[in-house]
Design a protein around this motif. Sequence first.
Motif, PDB file in Angstrom:
ATOM      1  N   ASP A   1       9.895  12.278   4.365  1.00  0.00           N
ATOM      2  CA  ASP A   1       8.730  11.430   4.089  1.00  0.00           C
ATOM      3  C   ASP A   1       7.885  12.049   2.979  1.00  0.00           C
ATOM      4  OD1 ASP A   1       6.893   9.303   4.586  1.00  0.00           O
ATOM      5  OD2 ASP A   1       5.675  10.630   5.834  1.00  0.00           O
TER       6      ASP A   1
ATOM      7  N   ALA B   1       0.942   6.639  -4.865  1.00  0.00           N
ATOM      8  CA  ALA B   1      -0.477   7.010  -4.804  1.00  0.00           C
ATOM      9  C   ALA B   1      -1.336   5.941  -5.483  1.00  0.00           C
ATOM     10  CB  ALA B   1      -0.695   8.374  -5.455  1.00  0.00           C
TER      11      ALA B   1
ATOM     12  N   GLY C   1       2.699  12.963  10.421  1.00  0.00           N
ATOM     13  CA  GLY C   1       1.743  12.630   9.352  1.00  0.00           C
ATOM     14  C   GLY C   1       0.986  13.818   8.794  1.00  0.00           C
TER      15      GLY C   1
ATOM     16  N   SER D   1       0.826  -1.206   0.000  1.00  0.00           N
ATOM     17  CA  SER D   1       0.000   0.000   0.000  1.00  0.00           C
ATOM     18  C   SER D   1       0.864   1.262   0.000  1.00  0.00           C
ATOM     19  CB  SER D   1      -0.930   0.009   1.224  1.00  0.00           C
ATOM     20  OG  SER D   1      -0.203   0.318   2.399  1.00  0.00           O
TER      21      SER D   1
ATOM     22  N   TYR E   1      -1.462   2.834  -3.339  1.00  0.00           N
ATOM     23  CA  TYR E   1      -2.364   3.059  -2.210  1.00  0.00           C
ATOM     24  C   TYR E   1      -3.820   2.936  -2.672  1.00  0.00           C
ATOM     25  CZ  TYR E   1      -4.420   5.193   1.943  1.00  0.00           C
ATOM     26  OH  TYR E   1      -5.170   5.419   3.073  1.00  0.00           O
TER      27      TYR E   1
ATOM     28  N   HIS F   1      -6.088  12.874  -5.263  1.00  0.00           N
ATOM     29  CA  HIS F   1      -5.035  12.945  -4.249  1.00  0.00           C
ATOM     30  C   HIS F   1      -3.964  13.988  -4.616  1.00  0.00           C
ATOM     31  CE1 HIS F   1      -3.027  11.517  -0.705  1.00  0.00           C
ATOM     32  NE2 HIS F   1      -1.932  11.198  -1.358  1.00  0.00           N
TER      33      HIS F   1
ATOM     34  N   LYS G   1      -2.009  13.691   7.173  1.00  0.00           N
ATOM     35  CA  LYS G   1      -3.403  13.484   7.585  1.00  0.00           C
ATOM     36  C   LYS G   1      -4.376  14.463   6.902  1.00  0.00           C
ATOM     37  CE  LYS G   1      -2.508  10.960  11.833  1.00  0.00           C
ATOM     38  NZ  LYS G   1      -1.106  10.634  11.646  1.00  0.00           N
TER      39      LYS G   1
ATOM     40  N   LYS H   1      -3.356  16.615  -1.715  1.00  0.00           N
ATOM     41  CA  LYS H   1      -2.085  16.587  -0.986  1.00  0.00           C
ATOM     42  C   LYS H   1      -0.831  16.831  -1.843  1.00  0.00           C
ATOM     43  CE  LYS H   1       0.797  13.245   1.547  1.00  0.00           C
ATOM     44  NZ  LYS H   1       0.926  11.876   2.038  1.00  0.00           N
ATOM     45  N   LEU H   2      -0.659  16.018  -2.899  1.00  0.00           N
ATOM     46  CA  LEU H   2       0.663  15.948  -3.532  1.00  0.00           C
ATOM     47  C   LEU H   2       1.164  17.284  -4.073  1.00  0.00           C
ATOM     48  CD1 LEU H   2       0.406  12.452  -5.273  1.00  0.00           C
ATOM     49  CD2 LEU H   2       0.920  13.052  -2.899  1.00  0.00           C
TER      50      LEU H   2
ATOM     51  N   ASP I   1       1.247   4.229  12.946  1.00  0.00           N
ATOM     52  CA  ASP I   1       0.292   5.116  12.282  1.00  0.00           C
ATOM     53  C   ASP I   1      -1.134   4.618  12.529  1.00  0.00           C
ATOM     54  OD1 ASP I   1      -1.428   6.193  10.184  1.00  0.00           O
ATOM     55  OD2 ASP I   1       0.413   6.893   9.224  1.00  0.00           O
TER      56      ASP I   1
ATOM     57  N   ASP J   1       6.224   5.335  10.318  1.00  0.00           N
ATOM     58  CA  ASP J   1       4.931   4.755   9.907  1.00  0.00           C
ATOM     59  C   ASP J   1       4.509   3.585  10.789  1.00  0.00           C
ATOM     60  OD1 ASP J   1       4.123   6.323   7.750  1.00  0.00           O
ATOM     61  OD2 ASP J   1       5.339   5.200   6.308  1.00  0.00           O
TER      62      ASP J   1
ATOM     63  N   ALA K   1       6.548  11.222  -1.146  1.00  0.00           N
ATOM     64  CA  ALA K   1       5.138  11.208  -1.566  1.00  0.00           C
ATOM     65  C   ALA K   1       4.954  11.994  -2.865  1.00  0.00           C
ATOM     66  CB  ALA K   1       4.259  11.792  -0.461  1.00  0.00           C
TER      67      ALA K   1
ATOM     68  N   VAL L   1      -8.049   8.374  -7.048  1.00  0.00           N
ATOM     69  CA  VAL L   1      -6.605   8.595  -6.853  1.00  0.00           C
ATOM     70  C   VAL L   1      -6.165   9.934  -7.444  1.00  0.00           C
ATOM     71  CG1 VAL L   1      -4.293   7.749  -7.394  1.00  0.00           C
ATOM     72  CG2 VAL L   1      -6.076   6.139  -6.718  1.00  0.00           C
TER      73      VAL L   1
ATOM     74  N   TYR M   1     -10.736  12.314   4.092  1.00  0.00           N
ATOM     75  CA  TYR M   1      -9.420  12.042   3.518  1.00  0.00           C
ATOM     76  C   TYR M   1      -9.113  10.552   3.558  1.00  0.00           C
ATOM     77  CZ  TYR M   1      -4.294  12.227   3.023  1.00  0.00           C
ATOM     78  OH  TYR M   1      -2.997  12.042   2.619  1.00  0.00           O
ATOM     79  N   ARG M   2      -9.525   9.910   4.626  1.00  0.00           N
ATOM     80  CA  ARG M   2      -9.267   8.479   4.779  1.00  0.00           C
ATOM     81  C   ARG M   2     -10.298   7.620   4.049  1.00  0.00           C
ATOM     82  NH1 ARG M   2      -4.786   7.975   4.611  1.00  0.00           N
ATOM     83  NH2 ARG M   2      -3.425   8.749   6.206  1.00  0.00           N
TER      84      ARG M   2
HETATM   85  P1  ADP Z   1      -0.637  10.458   5.077  1.00  0.00           P
HETATM   86  O1  ADP Z   1      -1.102  11.190   3.872  1.00  0.00           O
HETATM   87  O2  ADP Z   1      -1.619  10.454   6.183  1.00  0.00           O
HETATM   88  O3  ADP Z   1       0.705  10.912   5.546  1.00  0.00           O
HETATM   89  P2  ADP Z   1       0.724   8.229   4.137  1.00  0.00           P
HETATM   90  O4  ADP Z   1       1.887   9.137   4.014  1.00  0.00           O
HETATM   91  O5  ADP Z   1       0.895   7.071   5.046  1.00  0.00           O
HETATM   92  O6  ADP Z   1      -0.551   8.990   4.586  1.00  0.00           O
HETATM   93  O7  ADP Z   1       0.350   7.671   2.698  1.00  0.00           O
HETATM   94  C1  ADP Z   1       1.133   6.723   2.075  1.00  0.00           C
HETATM   95  C2  ADP Z   1       1.242   6.933   0.590  1.00  0.00           C
HETATM   96  O8  ADP Z   1      -0.040   6.787   0.002  1.00  0.00           O
HETATM   97  C3  ADP Z   1       1.707   8.334   0.237  1.00  0.00           C
HETATM   98  O9  ADP Z   1       2.477   8.296  -0.929  1.00  0.00           O
HETATM   99  C4  ADP Z   1       0.404   9.063   0.043  1.00  0.00           C
HETATM  100  O10 ADP Z   1       0.542  10.204  -0.784  1.00  0.00           O
HETATM  101  C5  ADP Z   1      -0.468   7.993  -0.563  1.00  0.00           C
HETATM  102  N1  ADP Z   1      -1.867   8.180  -0.217  1.00  0.00           N
HETATM  103  C6  ADP Z   1      -2.398   8.461   0.991  1.00  0.00           C
HETATM  104  N2  ADP Z   1      -3.743   8.608   0.912  1.00  0.00           N
HETATM  105  C7  ADP Z   1      -4.058   8.414  -0.389  1.00  0.00           C
HETATM  106  C8  ADP Z   1      -5.277   8.431  -1.133  1.00  0.00           C
HETATM  107  N3  ADP Z   1      -6.450   8.689  -0.557  1.00  0.00           N
HETATM  108  N4  ADP Z   1      -5.226   8.180  -2.472  1.00  0.00           N
HETATM  109  C9  ADP Z   1      -4.043   7.932  -3.070  1.00  0.00           C
HETATM  110  N5  ADP Z   1      -2.852   7.913  -2.430  1.00  0.00           N
HETATM  111  C10 ADP Z   1      -2.854   8.142  -1.116  1.00  0.00           C
END
Ligand code: ADP
Length: 215
Positions: free
Chosen positions: A117, A130, A96, A18, A133, A166, A98, A170-171, A57, A54, A121, A163, A157-158
């Motif tokens: 970290d 991504a 995180g 993941s 995940y 995302h 989050k 975030k990215l 987490d 992680d 990402a 995808v 978000y969770r």
């Molecule tokens: P967080 O965003 O809470 O820090 P992580 O860093 O553990 O979560 O996420 C792990 C990887 O998965 C990262 O590369 C992140 O960008 C990606 N990721 C997290 N959430 C999603 C999502 N909803 N869709 C696609 N990729 C995701």
Amino acid sequence: MVDQLIRYLKEKYADESSGHDFEHRYRVYLNAIKINEVERENETLVTLLSFLHDEFDDKFYQGDVESDLKSLLDKCNIALSRENFDVLLSDITNFGFKGGFNDNPLSRVGQIVSDADQLDAIGAIGIARAFMYGGSTKSRMYNKDVEYQPLASYREYRGKRPVLWHFLDKLLLLKDKMKTQTGKQMAIDRHQFMLEFLNQFEKESGYGFNHQLRE
Ligand code: ADP
Ligand code: NI
């Protein structure tokens, strides 16, 4: 000092798919060491937090972080002063992105590893992670008929989101959130690569949110 911990994590995450496999932890460690060449914080803490950020987490762990962290360090024959243990524990707990709903404070070591970290990402690796995940949560890639909905909560978000969203969730935000000078520098070409990826994706699929990016 961390040999046993590395062996333990390698074995534990041999089949992880993941985006949190051992290689992710190792890349974070390499990024963090590079950032720390300038920052010059405690290298043991930078190393431990890189490998353990992680581990507890809330996505995949529920328990007593303090006692589980203590047991893990003992098991791997790693001894820390009370003061360093407290920094590590606090950073692990507060770590995180989050969905941008986490503004718990990090130590300077925590900030270095957070940049390390978040660098993992973005860019080519971030794109690959991504989609890994998204596959692991059985989310869809994108849906032409549904317009992007900005995030309203950590819960959302969770949840299952396409995808491609995302990138906006975030990215594409991470470049401007880097906390160290070196992190900022390292983020530039990774960010650029994501923009190129999205352009190409739009060319091939007809799906894009470049108009939203320009707003
Ligand atoms: P967080 O965003 O809470 O820090 P992580 O860093 O553990 O979560 O996420 C792990 C990887 O998965 C990262 O590369 C992140 O960008 C990606 N990721 C997290 N959430 C999603 C999502 N909803 N869709 C696609 N990729 C995701
Ligand atoms: Ni991580």
